[in-house]
Design a protein around this motif. Structure first.
Motif, mmCIF file in Angstrom:
data_model
loop_
_atom_site.group_PDB
_atom_site.id
_atom_site.type_symbol
_atom_site.label_atom_id
_atom_site.label_comp_id
_atom_site.label_asym_id
_atom_site.label_seq_id
_atom_site.Cartn_x
_atom_site.Cartn_y
_atom_site.Cartn_z
ATOM 1 N N VAL A 3 0.996 -1.246 -0.088
ATOM 2 C CA VAL A 3 0.021 0.040 0.349
ATOM 3 C C VAL A 3 0.930 1.317 -0.063
ATOM 4 N N PRO A 4 0.938 1.986 -0.998
ATOM 5 C CA PRO A 4 1.801 3.302 -1.082
ATOM 6 C C PRO A 4 1.451 4.039 0.090
ATOM 7 N N LEU A 5 2.518 4.636 0.623
ATOM 8 C CA LEU A 5 2.191 5.365 1.888
ATOM 9 C C LEU A 5 1.347 6.744 1.613
ATOM 10 N N VAL B 115 4.554 12.961 2.068
ATOM 11 C CA VAL B 115 5.336 11.794 2.476
ATOM 12 C C VAL B 115 6.565 11.887 1.947
ATOM 13 N N ILE B 116 6.890 12.518 0.930
ATOM 14 C CA ILE B 116 8.164 12.436 0.346
ATOM 15 C C ILE B 116 9.200 13.441 1.250
ATOM 16 N N PRO C 78 7.271 6.494 -2.343
ATOM 17 C CA PRO C 78 7.883 7.065 -3.847
ATOM 18 C C PRO C 78 8.771 7.590 -3.747
ATOM 19 N N GLU C 79 9.889 7.686 -4.545
ATOM 20 C CA GLU C 79 11.127 8.274 -5.036
ATOM 21 C C GLU C 79 12.328 7.978 -3.890
ATOM 22 N N LEU C 80 11.856 7.524 -2.822
ATOM 23 C CA LEU C 80 12.872 7.285 -1.665
ATOM 24 C C LEU C 80 14.051 6.535 -2.179
ATOM 25 N N VAL D 176 6.661 -0.453 -4.019
ATOM 26 C CA VAL D 176 5.749 0.601 -4.164
ATOM 27 C C VAL D 176 5.337 0.455 -5.561
ATOM 28 N N ALA D 177 6.492 0.109 -6.601
ATOM 29 C CA ALA D 177 6.383 0.254 -8.110
ATOM 30 C C ALA D 177 5.663 -0.840 -8.678
ATOM 31 N N CYS D 178 6.262 -2.111 -7.885
ATOM 32 C CA CYS D 178 5.475 -3.358 -8.465
ATOM 33 C C CYS D 178 4.439 -4.056 -7.907
ATOM 34 N N GLY D 179 4.062 -3.377 -6.662
ATOM 35 C CA GLY D 179 2.690 -3.763 -5.983
ATOM 36 C C GLY D 179 2.977 -5.060 -4.844
#
Length: 211
Positions: A56-58, A82-83, A118-120, A142-145
């Motif tokens: 689950v993306p933060l 978040v970023i 994301p981006e971390l 976060v990208a592949c799920g």
């Protein structure tokens, strides 16, 4: 032989916020979002029903937590907060650069990281001594799920390396997550048992079996 590496705790150490919920709340306020009085409770609650092993993306969790209290986060504020909250201080671990270079001499090299921010991963690599170009594929949950140890995470990695997952050695620090590659036929190397420098030396000596 294909080799993949975990990132956090394996190749780098990162200073995380001591209170992630509070750090996100501060960032939300900076972006003009009215943070609910019971934000600590909202942040800790589950708001998105995801399958076992799914990531689950933060930012999605934060936006859902705000909505549960009747608050919206316009202009992608949840993602930006978040970023901002997870702006990393990065230390490259001893032997990390050498280990990746040695693995590249033996075959394709990937990075597989559980990370809901994301981006971390990209920002962490930029701030480390590692060369992002040293990886043939970079796969994040976060990208592949999917999060390690779910087989889908390792299969996504193998596709990126253009090899079968059974031909991959995954180097990491957590048997409960990184060790999941063994369930799909690959090999796991625990850096708590074999240091990155020792791994590099053994790879350059032609060793391919780690069980």
């Amino acid at each position: 032989m294909g080799v993949s590496f975990d990132l956090f705790g394996t190749l780098v150490d990162v200073a995380y916020p001591t209170d992630p919920g509070a750090a996100v709340a501060d960032a939300l306020s900076d972006y003009g979002v009215a943070v609910p009085d019971d934000w600590d409770d909202a942040y800790r609650e589950v708001h998105i029903d995801a399958p076992d092993g799914a990531e689950v993306p933060l930012p999605a969790h934060v936006a859902a937590a705000l909505r549960s209290r009747g608050v919206e986060s316009p202009d992608n504020a949840a993602r930006r907060a978040v970023i901002t909250a997870f702006d990393p201080e990065v230390t490259t671990r001893p032997g990390a650069v050498e280990a990746v270079e040695a693995a590249r001499e033996a075959g394709p090299v990937g990075l597989l990281s559980n990370c809901s921010v994301p981006e971390l991963v990209a920002r962490t690599l930029i701030r480390s001594d590692l060369d992002r170009r040293g990886f043939d594929t970079i796969v994040t949950s976060v990208a592949c799920g999917w999060r390690k140890p779910h087989e889908q995470a390792f299969e996504a990695l193998a596709r990126g390396l253009d090899t079968d997952v059974s031909a991959v050695t995954h180097v990491g620090d957590d048997p409960a997550t990184d060790g999941g590659i063994e369930a799909v036929g690959g090999q796991f190397l625990d850096v708590n048992e074999v240091s990155l420098s020792e791994f590099a030396s053994r790879v350059r000596a032609g060793e391919t079996t780690w069980r």
